[in-house]
Write a protein that holds these residues in place. Sequence first.
Motif: not given
Length: 674
Positions: A79, A81-85, A133, A135
């Motif tokens: 998946a 990269i998101n906030r959890q990552t 917003y 990475p």
Amino acid sequence: MRERARTAFWLDARSRKLRAAAQLLRRRWPPLLGAICLALLAGAAFLAMATPRYTASAQLLIEMRPDRSIGADAILAHAPINRQTMKSDIAVIRSTALLRRVVKRERLADDPEFGAAALDRLRNALSVAQLRYSPVIKIAVAATDPAKAARLADAIADAFVVDRLDTRLEAARRASAWLAERLVALQRQSRASEEALAQFRAAAEPSTPAEQQSAIAQRAAEARAEAAERKAQIELGRPPSLGGALDELRQRADQLSRREAELRARYTAAHPSVIALRAEIADVQRAMDAERRRLAAGARQELELAEKSSEAAEAALREISASEARGKERLARRNELERAAAADRKLLDETMRRARLVEEQAKFEPRDARIISPALTPSAASWPDAEQTLLIALALGAIIGLGAAYACELKDTGFTTIAQIETTLALPLLGSIPEIASSDPALVDLVRAKPLSRASEALRALRSAIAMSDVDDPPRLIQIASAVPGEGTTTIAAALAASAAQSGLRTLLIDADLRRRAASKLFLAEERPGLVELLIGSASPIAAIFFDDTRGLWVLPAGGEIQAPADLLASEKMKTLMAALRGSFDLVIVDTPPLGPVVDPIVVAGLVDKTIIVIRWAATARETVAHAIERLPDRGGIAGVALNLVSEAKARKYGPYAYSSYAGGGAFDAYHIE
């Protein structure tokens, strides 16, 4: 119109609150300013004593690459990269294992700033956050040395990149070992599946031909039909055939029956020929019965043979059906084994392909995190921030100062504004007597010495307000009282009498304070006969009442000592005296003791027209005054309140007060009543 009036009222109420807040700040600015100054001094001292710290930051870019590692989650897609990552990566950067490697590599345990607790101090000095917003992760480190701060920020960023690479390589190594074990297990499983399929095919039974199945079915049907026919013949009692010995015996029996009939026609039943013929007929019947039993036994044997033949045919058919069912099961089992063998072969091929891919990946793995902005040596200290520190000190000082000002305001329980008087006592403010300078004469003499002074104008305003308290019948007998001693009741009574006398009124001042005799002392009449002697009849009015040439008024001193002053004041003679004085003078002012300690003013209140309550400005507690006023029997007899010893400079901070328009030949503040 109603909405407009409501809006105007709201705005007026809001403006009143703002004015009250401004007046509070005006009154209590010393503690507010003192608290602010102390807080700013404390902030400045902190800035002077604090050791400056420098913050350097490095930036990491987290590459969004697909995860090609093989393991428990190898089949799942990677998946974005998101906030959890990003939170996971930040947790790794702040982890003990990674920071411990930085501490060891940079030898922070030997650094004076970090020392033995280098790990905890480095974690406290470290700040990790995701740029909004994006990475990108920002790693900031604070230290007393700017170069050290930049070096530590770069070291932590580099340690994270190396940790990510080591993690990927370790994952590839573990995946390769896992795949090797998996390949061995899959090869065994595929081999077992092929062997099971081969064994099943070898053990398969031959099937019965279709022609043979049809013949067996026909034979079974014929056997069932024959058995049914034999059973029906037996149940109906018919022999299987009408010919043979049974038919001959039946014919013989018929012939004998006809001969018997002929003989019965000629002979009797006892005739020997008839008897012999009947014996022969009985023999023939017995022979027929024996033949029938023999035929029935044969039919039953034939029925048993037919049933056995039918059962044998049915058994053959059942065997064929069972064989067919077993054939279908064998077919399903064979298909199952073939599918399992094919799946094992496919899984084995896919695992071998992945194993080759992992082997190549273990030799080279691109980085998924890299430093895009190394830390630069900061040129200015990041802590303490002088502007922020002083602003915080200013805010804290203002808060503490406002609290102190409010506490001082709560501590001030006296009457300072007209609103307090009206709210607490529900009485009007008749006048405010200002505090006179120490160089001025006494208030009773100031009326003549400085008739245009503020105090003189205030006394005239007080006298006018008393007269206006009852327009139809202006009061002539006026009592001056207070809640507690020290309010200046005697001073106000004497000055008010002097002001009235100056205006041309025939005025009498009565000292009804038979306990302290303050008015008598003021007029130097302590030794003269007075009110006591007049009431007990030992002196006449002419001897008791004297005229003061200096002030221009008549005075009735207290007189001698007495044990029960309240009883004397409540006597009929006192009532008669007050009625007589009403007709002899234009204005009679009675000075009485305080309401709180004694009952004397309560007795006098029933003999006068109006009572004036004197309150010392900003001194007497509001609750004390309210409680003392409640002791008066007739609240309607109270004309109002007179504030005494008002400090002009302080009073202006509470709002406008009533002052004269002219004094001393100059213009004064406007006359206001809130």
